[in-house]
Write a protein that holds these residues in place. Structure first.
Motif, PDB file in Angstrom:
ATOM      1  N   TYR A 123      -1.254   3.183  -3.562  1.00 10.86           N
ATOM      2  CA  TYR A 123      -1.843   1.945  -3.051  1.00 10.86           C
ATOM      3  C   TYR A 123      -1.815   1.959  -1.527  1.00 10.86           C
ATOM      4  O   TYR A 123      -0.947   2.580  -0.906  1.00 10.86           O
ATOM      5  N   GLN A 162       1.013  -3.830  -4.005  1.00 14.21           N
ATOM      6  CA  GLN A 162       0.006  -3.257  -4.893  1.00 14.21           C
ATOM      7  C   GLN A 162      -1.085  -4.266  -5.245  1.00 14.21           C
ATOM      8  O   GLN A 162      -1.875  -4.039  -6.152  1.00 14.21           O
ATOM      9  N   SER A 163      -1.118  -5.391  -4.506  1.00 15.80           N
ATOM     10  CA  SER A 163      -2.170  -6.383  -4.724  1.00 15.80           C
ATOM     11  C   SER A 163      -2.429  -7.128  -3.419  1.00 15.80           C
ATOM     12  O   SER A 163      -1.624  -7.078  -2.482  1.00 15.80           O
ATOM     13  N   ASN A 164      -3.561  -7.814  -3.372  1.00 14.48           N
ATOM     14  CA  ASN A 164      -3.897  -8.590  -2.181  1.00 14.48           C
ATOM     15  C   ASN A 164      -2.830  -9.655  -1.928  1.00 14.48           C
ATOM     16  O   ASN A 164      -2.294 -10.250  -2.867  1.00 14.48           O
ATOM     17  N   SER A 165      -2.541  -9.896  -0.672  1.00 10.99           N
ATOM     18  CA  SER A 165      -1.500 -10.868  -0.324  1.00 10.99           C
ATOM     19  C   SER A 165      -1.949 -11.714   0.863  1.00 10.99           C
ATOM     20  O   SER A 165      -2.637 -11.226   1.766  1.00 10.99           O
ATOM     21  N   ASP A 193      -5.749  -1.973  -2.189  1.00  8.74           N
ATOM     22  CA  ASP A 193      -6.501  -1.340  -3.278  1.00  8.74           C
ATOM     23  C   ASP A 193      -5.776  -0.079  -3.726  1.00  8.74           C
ATOM     24  O   ASP A 193      -4.948   0.477  -2.998  1.00  8.74           O
TER      25      ASP A 193
END
Length: 210
Positions: A123, A162-165, A193
């Protein structure tokens, strides 16, 4: 010492300024710690020696719009409201606070994100970091502001992304008492991403093989 009798004692406390001038940059010419001469019981004197005293008192700087100094004796009533009804502040030392004034200006500078970002395996950032707002207004003396080209945030530390924040983070406090910023925080948007690995076979062609 009779603990129920009245005594005068000294309690150190820190000043917190309120109602600061909006059009005048100022710099205190003395420490932000003062001595309160307090009348209280022997019990309170004992607690004072154990460092139990008002941690801070607020001082109204409204008079600085027309003067270059503040006299504590004019604000004793307000000071006494802050220390409680069982104690009485008789005087404050120093009684007068003096300030150095310079012309106050305002400039706009970029916010610089200070960060330590860690990502889960495969990621990473899909695009640049977005700040909202990305600029702030800085107010203070011209000589101080000429040295400021950006304003850093507090350090943003995140691991295993591992994700949008979206995170709101504060800006670093000014090192100069006569320099202020607005706003005092910014919103950070991180677009994350997954980057996958793929094996591709391609034909190999040899040219000019003699």
């Amino acid at each position: 010492m009779a603990l129920n009798n009245k005594y005068n004692y000294i309690a150190k406390t820190v000043l917190v300024f309120k109602n600061t001038p909006t059009k005048r940059a100022f710099y205190p010419l003395q420490s932000d710690t003062v001595d309160l001469e307090v009348e209280g019981t022997g019990w309170q004197l004992l607690f004072s020696r154990l460092r139990i005293s008002p941690p801070s008192i607020s001082v109204n700087l409204g008079q600085l719009n027309t003067k270059d100094f503040i006299v504590f004796s004019d604000q004793l009533l307000n000071v006494n409201k802050q220390v409680g009804s069982t104690q009485k502040v008789i005087s404050v030392k120093p009684d007068t606070l003096y300030f150095d004034f310079t012309k106050r200006i305002v400039k706009t500078v970029d916010i610089k994100l200070v960060s330590h970002l860690g990502f889960s395996k495969q990621y990473g950032l899909a695009s640049g970091v977005l700040l909202s707002p990305k600029k702030i207004k800085v107010a203070g003396p011209k000589a101080e502001l000429e040295q400021i080209t950006f304003w850093p945030t507090d350090t943003l530390k995140i691991s295993n992304l591992q994700s949008n924040s979206t995170i709101r983070i504060g800006l670093q406090h000014s090192l100069h008492k006569n320099v202020s910023i607005y706003p005092s925080s910014t919103e950070v948007k991180l677009s994350v991403d997954e980057f996958t690995e793929k094996t591709v076979e391609v034909p190999l062609k040899i040219v000019n093989n003699k």
